[in-house]
Motif scaffolding. Sequence first.
Motif, short mmCIF file in Angstrom:
data_model
loop_
_atom_site.label_atom_id
_atom_site.label_comp_id
_atom_site.label_asym_id
_atom_site.label_seq_id
_atom_site.Cartn_x
_atom_site.Cartn_y
_atom_site.Cartn_z
N UNK A 1 0.84 -1.20 0.00
CA UNK A 1 0.00 0.00 0.00
C UNK A 1 0.88 1.26 0.00
N UNK A 2 1.90 1.24 0.86
CA UNK A 2 2.78 2.41 0.93
C UNK A 2 3.57 2.56 -0.37
N UNK A 3 4.11 1.46 -0.91
CA UNK A 3 4.85 1.57 -2.18
C UNK A 3 3.94 2.07 -3.28
N UNK A 4 2.72 1.52 -3.32
CA UNK A 4 1.80 1.85 -4.41
C UNK A 4 1.41 3.32 -4.39
N UNK B 1 2.41 6.41 -6.91
CA UNK B 1 1.46 7.36 -7.49
C UNK B 1 1.99 8.79 -7.34
N UNK B 2 2.52 9.09 -6.16
CA UNK B 2 3.11 10.42 -5.95
C UNK B 2 4.28 10.62 -6.91
N UNK B 3 5.09 9.59 -7.06
CA UNK B 3 6.25 9.65 -7.96
C UNK B 3 5.81 9.95 -9.39
N UNK B 4 4.77 9.25 -9.83
CA UNK B 4 4.26 9.46 -11.19
C UNK B 4 3.70 10.85 -11.36
N UNK B 5 3.22 11.45 -10.28
CA UNK B 5 2.68 12.81 -10.35
C UNK B 5 3.81 13.85 -10.28
N UNK B 6 5.05 13.37 -10.31
CA UNK B 6 6.17 14.30 -10.34
C UNK B 6 6.73 14.67 -8.99
N UNK B 7 6.23 14.05 -7.94
CA UNK B 7 6.72 14.34 -6.60
C UNK B 7 8.09 13.69 -6.39
N UNK C 1 11.61 -3.67 -7.97
CA UNK C 1 11.62 -2.30 -7.45
C UNK C 1 12.81 -2.09 -6.52
N UNK C 2 13.10 -3.08 -5.69
CA UNK C 2 14.23 -2.96 -4.77
C UNK C 2 15.53 -2.84 -5.57
N UNK C 3 15.62 -3.63 -6.64
CA UNK C 3 16.83 -3.57 -7.48
C UNK C 3 17.03 -2.16 -8.04
N UNK C 4 15.95 -1.60 -8.62
CA UNK C 4 16.10 -0.28 -9.24
C UNK C 4 16.39 0.80 -8.21
N UNK D 1 6.59 1.73 -11.92
CA UNK D 1 5.80 2.59 -11.04
C UNK D 1 4.31 2.44 -11.36
N UNK D 2 4.02 2.38 -12.68
CA UNK D 2 2.62 2.22 -13.08
C UNK D 2 2.04 0.90 -12.58
N UNK D 3 2.86 -0.15 -12.60
CA UNK D 3 2.40 -1.46 -12.14
C UNK D 3 2.20 -1.45 -10.62
#
Lengths: 334, 453
Positions: free
Chosen positions: B195-198, B202-208, B337-340, B352-354
């Motif tokens: 939930x927290x990652x997801x 979403x914040x990341x995708x919004x440019x945060x 995700x951990x790798x990246x 991020x979208x996934x």
Amino acid sequence: MTFDWPTALPLIFAGLMGLAILIYVILDGFDLGIGILFAVAEDAEQDTMIAAIGPFWDANETWLVLAVGLLLVAFPMAHGVILTALYIPVFVLLVGLILRGVAFDFRAKVPTERKHRWNRIFFLGSIIASLAQGYMLGVYVLGLDVGFGGMAFGVLVAFCLAASYAAMGAAWVIYKTEGELQKKAVRWLRTALVLTALGMAAVSLATPFASPRIFDKWFVWPSMLYLSPLPILSALLFGWLWRQTFHLPKPNDRHSLTPFLTLATIFALGFAGLAWSFYPFVVPDRLTIWQAASAPESLAIILAGTVVVLPVIIFYSFYAYRVFGGKATDLTYD
Amino acid sequence: MDPLILSRMQFGANISFHILFPTITIALGWVLLFFKLRYNATNDSAWMRAYFTWVKVFALSFAMGVVSGVTMSFQFGTNWPGYMEKVGNIAGPLLAYEILTAFFLEAAFLGIMLFGFRRVSNRIHTLATVLVAGGTTLSAFWIIALNSWMQTPAGFEIRDGVAHAVDWWAIVFNPSMPYRLVHMLLASGLTVSFLISGLSALRYLKGDRSESMWKALRTGVFTAAVLIPIQIFAGDQHGLNTLEHQPQKIAAMEANWNTGPNVPLVLFALPDEAARENKFEIAIPDGASLVLRHSASGVVPGLNDYPGNHPPVFPVFWGFRIMVGTGILMLLVSWSAAFFLKRRHGLPKPLALLMVPMALSGWLATLAGWYTTEIGRQPWLVTGVLKTADAVGPVAGSHVALTLAIYLILYVLLLIAYLGVLVHLALKAAKDGDASPLPGVMKTAMSQPAAGE
């Protein structure tokens, strides 16, 4: 009479359950009452009123969980009989509590334009839950009579209980706020007080005449003499509180907690009267405390935990009330 | 209308709705404590921002959990009076201890945790967070103990047709309890970390690109990456425990009809209970024997050994597959995700979208697992002691149907509102980033009320 655990344990648990219900009615009573008063409060006032109960409502509602929990664990037979007979009102109560509980949280987190909707849901949930509790009390008093008479009486008690919750809510607002809202709350209290007094009188008179057993418990000498302080004291307190409402709020906010404490005392007196009427039944006229109780060894293990934990609960409840003491300010998470 | 079926549907609906929220609060309390302790150690306000964002989610989830939990406690009496009448002597004390030790603790200190940051000292506020997190976990402990006892009852005897406790230690620590508790706590940890990652994705995708977003994202991703292999191991151990104590449940999970060696692992099938066979079966030869007995010749129990006494096969079989499938997806997503994050210090946009819909993967896996184990217990309510059909109350079917319909409508609306608020909070946090003022972040005690703020 010799003391033995199998006799004493069910009695102790009946007492604990009664205590949990009384504390619930007083504490969640003012939360629900504030929800009911939302109907007559302005938007800005609603925020302050919510702030007055914000940190507490969750812990207050927990006393209901404890009361139902004790009924469930100490009197499993009665639990089934009472809750199946009250199936629909219990459901209505739950819907009310769900709406009230979530609206409380949602209204603070949704975008501003949706806040009003959740305020209305908060009011709806509070009034539904209060009416359902009153209705259940009325039906229960008459021995789970779900005929027309029982239902009519249930409706009467429903409105009385909602009115008395509103009075509790107003008294809490008097304690937790200042200025215009506080003055307004005094007027709310006055109106609600009249309805509460009428309701309590109606219930007190109707109950013994509806139930011959309760009549016989009250109107015999010398019980009448021992019991007379309950109605007399209640009436005096009502009269005194009514007069007080003309002098509130006082300079320097003196006595702002008095209306709440007076109402709580009246509730406790009324509750003692009800308890006397029912004893020794847990389902009126059907199951006594001892017939409905769990096995002594199970009650003993719960009691062992209760004796240790209850003082701790009371201590940290007081602590939480102290931390959020004083006049309500806007609640912020940071 | 059959009150038994309807009551089961109603209980299923209520508990499915209820379990979503404790699943979040159990682990989220500890995550909040982690944020708080990091803030205490580093004095970096980004940790406190992460705390304030997620404490709101905690408060909302807690409220949803409380109101639906109250519903559950009433429902024992309204729909299943036979349950407490038969096993109340055992279920009662466990529920009582949950209320006494956990429920009040959480409820009283929640207020301080949510609103008390400027009213009590930093140390007390941290302590309140500890107590709330501990309370939710303790709550889970008691409920899982009771639930496990219903699955694998122990420590009691039947006198006059009613269960009486003989050994409380054996009742609480019954054979499946440790496995079930660990599996559930890990499930909660995974639900929260996804939930927290997801929502951070979403914040990341919004440019945060604020510090608090990175901190929450890293916490979520790394927690998930660490927990998922542990969960796969714990789940396997739990399965072996079930094989020992509830073989008919394992037979239904594997859709295996006949007891014997060299049992294949069924990947896909439509189990047909009337014909007592699987349609469209795709299977790995000897797979189930290898997984469950660690040998191709290992004997796996079959449903035909339990005629009329095994659970419905279809939901148990598919519930289990959805849970395991979601778990594998969780492994892949969290490890990439951990790798990246570790090696590239960034997050590719497709990943991020996934991760955004994967925010709810924990709920899916938990519900699927819950159905597997609870439907897998049927036709028993308490294995070998009380049948579900014997616990149902005398309420009219029409009443149950009416209330069921209203509950369902209410739950759907509340879920929509809940998810809407989660997204709203994430977008708001994305917009504000670390730029919004954060009053009250200080290490010293503040005793005066926050008047006028």
